[in-house]
Design a protein around this motif. Sequence first.
Motif, PDB file in Angstrom:
ATOM      1  N   ILE A 114       0.832  -1.203   0.000  1.00  0.00           N
ATOM      2  CA  ILE A 114       0.000   0.000   0.000  1.00  0.00           C
ATOM      3  C   ILE A 114       0.868   1.254   0.000  1.00  0.00           C
ATOM      4  N   ALA A 115       1.967   1.215   0.750  1.00  0.00           N
ATOM      5  CA  ALA A 115       2.895   2.349   0.767  1.00  0.00           C
ATOM      6  C   ALA A 115       3.458   2.610  -0.630  1.00  0.00           C
ATOM      7  N   MET A 116       3.808   1.545  -1.346  1.00  0.00           N
ATOM      8  CA  MET A 116       4.346   1.717  -2.698  1.00  0.00           C
ATOM      9  C   MET A 116       3.267   2.194  -3.674  1.00  0.00           C
ATOM     10  N   TYR A 117       2.043   1.724  -3.500  1.00  0.00           N
ATOM     11  CA  TYR A 117       0.939   2.240  -4.314  1.00  0.00           C
ATOM     12  C   TYR A 117       0.744   3.736  -4.057  1.00  0.00           C
ATOM     13  N   THR A 118       0.907   4.151  -2.801  1.00  0.00           N
ATOM     14  CA  THR A 118       0.804   5.575  -2.465  1.00  0.00           C
ATOM     15  C   THR A 118       1.889   6.367  -3.167  1.00  0.00           C
ATOM     16  N   ALA A 119       3.096   5.801  -3.218  1.00  0.00           N
ATOM     17  CA  ALA A 119       4.213   6.469  -3.890  1.00  0.00           C
ATOM     18  C   ALA A 119       3.965   6.603  -5.387  1.00  0.00           C
ATOM     19  N   ILE A 120       3.328   5.606  -5.975  1.00  0.00           N
ATOM     20  CA  ILE A 120       2.978   5.673  -7.402  1.00  0.00           C
ATOM     21  C   ILE A 120       1.897   6.722  -7.619  1.00  0.00           C
ATOM     22  N   LYS A 121       0.929   6.752  -6.721  1.00  0.00           N
ATOM     23  CA  LYS A 121      -0.240   7.632  -6.863  1.00  0.00           C
ATOM     24  C   LYS A 121       0.114   9.095  -6.668  1.00  0.00           C
ATOM     25  N   SER A 122       0.973   9.396  -5.690  1.00  0.00           N
ATOM     26  CA  SER A 122       1.322  10.786  -5.400  1.00  0.00           C
ATOM     27  C   SER A 122       2.768  10.872  -4.912  1.00  0.00           C
ATOM     28  N   PRO A 123       3.732  10.733  -5.813  1.00  0.00           N
ATOM     29  CA  PRO A 123       5.146  10.690  -5.405  1.00  0.00           C
ATOM     30  C   PRO A 123       5.630  11.936  -4.682  1.00  0.00           C
ATOM     31  N   ARG A 124       5.065  13.078  -4.983  1.00  0.00           N
ATOM     32  CA  ARG A 124       5.536  14.313  -4.360  1.00  0.00           C
ATOM     33  C   ARG A 124       5.212  14.365  -2.867  1.00  0.00           C
ATOM     34  N   ARG A 125       4.252  13.536  -2.420  1.00  0.00           N
ATOM     35  CA  ARG A 125       3.826  13.588  -1.022  1.00  0.00           C
ATOM     36  C   ARG A 125       4.517  12.527  -0.155  1.00  0.00           C
ATOM     37  N   VAL A 126       5.267  11.652  -0.798  1.00  0.00           N
ATOM     38  CA  VAL A 126       5.974  10.605  -0.056  1.00  0.00           C
ATOM     39  C   VAL A 126       7.447  10.974   0.006  1.00  0.00           C
ATOM     40  N   LYS A 127       7.897  11.340   1.191  1.00  0.00           N
ATOM     41  CA  LYS A 127       9.273  11.789   1.344  1.00  0.00           C
ATOM     42  C   LYS A 127      10.256  10.633   1.165  1.00  0.00           C
ATOM     43  N   LYS A 128      10.014   9.554   1.891  1.00  0.00           N
ATOM     44  CA  LYS A 128      10.798   8.332   1.748  1.00  0.00           C
ATOM     45  C   LYS A 128       9.905   7.154   2.131  1.00  0.00           C
ATOM     46  N   LEU A 129      10.267   5.970   1.633  1.00  0.00           N
ATOM     47  CA  LEU A 129       9.529   4.751   1.934  1.00  0.00           C
ATOM     48  C   LEU A 129      10.322   3.877   2.900  1.00  0.00           C
ATOM     49  N   ILE A 130       9.624   3.312   3.872  1.00  0.00           N
ATOM     50  CA  ILE A 130      10.225   2.347   4.792  1.00  0.00           C
ATOM     51  C   ILE A 130       9.350   1.103   4.744  1.00  0.00           C
ATOM     52  N   LEU A 131       9.927  -0.006   4.282  1.00  0.00           N
ATOM     53  CA  LEU A 131       9.162  -1.218   4.029  1.00  0.00           C
ATOM     54  C   LEU A 131       9.650  -2.345   4.930  1.00  0.00           C
ATOM     55  N   PHE A 132       8.764  -2.795   5.824  1.00  0.00           N
ATOM     56  CA  PHE A 132       9.084  -3.896   6.728  1.00  0.00           C
ATOM     57  C   PHE A 132       8.531  -5.195   6.145  1.00  0.00           C
ATOM     58  N   CYS A 133       9.410  -6.074   5.683  1.00  0.00           N
ATOM     59  CA  CYS A 133       8.959  -7.383   5.178  1.00  0.00           C
ATOM     60  C   CYS A 133       7.769  -7.216   4.232  1.00  0.00           C
ATOM     61  N   SER A 134       7.900  -6.311   3.276  1.00  0.00           N
ATOM     62  CA  SER A 134       6.787  -5.950   2.399  1.00  0.00           C
ATOM     63  C   SER A 134       6.364  -7.103   1.493  1.00  0.00           C
ATOM     64  N   SER A 135       5.062  -7.222   1.292  1.00  0.00           N
ATOM     65  CA  SER A 135       4.585  -8.174   0.295  1.00  0.00           C
ATOM     66  C   SER A 135       5.059  -7.723  -1.079  1.00  0.00           C
ATOM     67  N   GLY A 136       5.187  -8.669  -1.994  1.00  0.00           N
ATOM     68  CA  GLY A 136       5.656  -8.317  -3.323  1.00  0.00           C
ATOM     69  C   GLY A 136       5.391  -9.429  -4.327  1.00  0.00           C
ATOM     70  N   TYR A 137       4.992  -9.026  -5.528  1.00  0.00           N
ATOM     71  CA  TYR A 137       4.857  -9.905  -6.688  1.00  0.00           C
ATOM     72  C   TYR A 137       3.710 -10.917  -6.563  1.00  0.00           C
ATOM     73  N   LEU A 138       2.758 -10.661  -5.659  1.00  0.00           N
ATOM     74  CA  LEU A 138       1.602 -11.538  -5.570  1.00  0.00           C
ATOM     75  C   LEU A 138       0.609 -11.176  -6.674  1.00  0.00           C
ATOM     76  N   PRO A 139       0.106 -12.169  -7.413  1.00  0.00           N
ATOM     77  CA  PRO A 139      -0.882 -11.866  -8.451  1.00  0.00           C
ATOM     78  C   PRO A 139      -2.247 -11.610  -7.847  1.00  0.00           C
ATOM     79  N   ARG A 140      -3.146 -11.141  -8.678  1.00  0.00           N
ATOM     80  CA  ARG A 140      -4.529 -11.002  -8.232  1.00  0.00           C
ATOM     81  C   ARG A 140      -5.112 -12.386  -7.980  1.00  0.00           C
ATOM     82  N   ALA A 141      -6.164 -12.453  -7.172  1.00  0.00           N
ATOM     83  CA  ALA A 141      -6.793 -13.736  -6.866  1.00  0.00           C
ATOM     84  C   ALA A 141      -7.285 -14.411  -8.138  1.00  0.00           C
ATOM     85  N   ASN A 142      -7.316 -15.721  -8.109  1.00  0.00           N
ATOM     86  CA  ASN A 142      -7.800 -16.512  -9.237  1.00  0.00           C
ATOM     87  C   ASN A 142      -9.224 -16.083  -9.627  1.00  0.00           C
ATOM     88  N   PRO A 143      -9.479 -15.838 -10.905  1.00  0.00           N
ATOM     89  CA  PRO A 143     -10.819 -15.391 -11.329  1.00  0.00           C
ATOM     90  C   PRO A 143     -11.942 -16.330 -10.880  1.00  0.00           C
TER      91      PRO A 143
END
Length: 286
Positions: free
Chosen positions: A116-145
């Motif tokens: 969600i933090a990275m989505y926020t950075a994509i959505k409004s980069p000027r408002r995110v000073k720096k990102l701190i990610l603790f064991c962040s989820s990554g590369y999970l696909p959307r749920a099976n249709p």
Amino acid sequence: MTLQIGGEDEEEMDYTKTYIRLLNTNIYCEHAIQDKPPILLIHGFVASSYTFNRLKPMLANDFSVIAIDLPGFGKSEKSTTFTYSFDNYAELVLKCMDHFQLDEAFIAGHSMGGQIAMYTAIKSPRRVKKLILFCSSGYLPRANPYLIYSSYLPFFQLIAKRKINAQSVVRNLKNVFYDHSLITKDQIEEYGKPLQDKNFPKSLIRLLRHREGDLSSNELRNIHIPALLLWGEEDKVVPLTIGKKLCQDLPNAQLISYDKAGHLITEEKPNELWKQILSFTGVRMK
């Protein structure tokens, strides 16, 4: 409410615990607003702001700290109308910043909260000073249709409710801790109580339907905001290999890992994380 910060020699800090209205949803929020750089904390899946229980008072020495329970989790509303997508969660983070009149902030997220933090950075980069990610989820696909389709069938909610009831909070905590001796009765109560809300299964089903896939490598390469990745080497939920891949894809990232630490690194290594955050953000240690 007054919480003890750090060790016995530290001063005390007053936290405000309240509800705020964001995107037509009641959001539980804990904050210590001061004349200091703001940091906003985002928890992960089936968790709450309690994730940062040990880290939060340390951060309050040097930051204005804001921690929210995301819609569907913790003490926040288990809304049956909220759109549980990462994009909408990111919008909620920005609305929270608006509520506290913050032009920019350090954004820190654990597990799903990191996504969600990275989505926020994509959505409004000027408002995110720096990102701190603790064991962040990554590369999970959307749920099976097929699973998404099945979620609209009448019996699906009963299955979800039964599965939640069958889940052991203690077993889940053991899965996210490396050191099981750190598990407390307070943690069991804090993480277990929201599961009893009658609308909790409904919010999880809506998350299943609305959640996009995690950001792709190409999307991650467009996030040029400095990012600090903090990982437990014994993480069973999001392995360190994910952290290494994220560090490669994010153009301006650094990864620090800790041995004898699992997924809930904020509980197992709070002092170490605090020091790294101070160094990364440029906030001077007292």
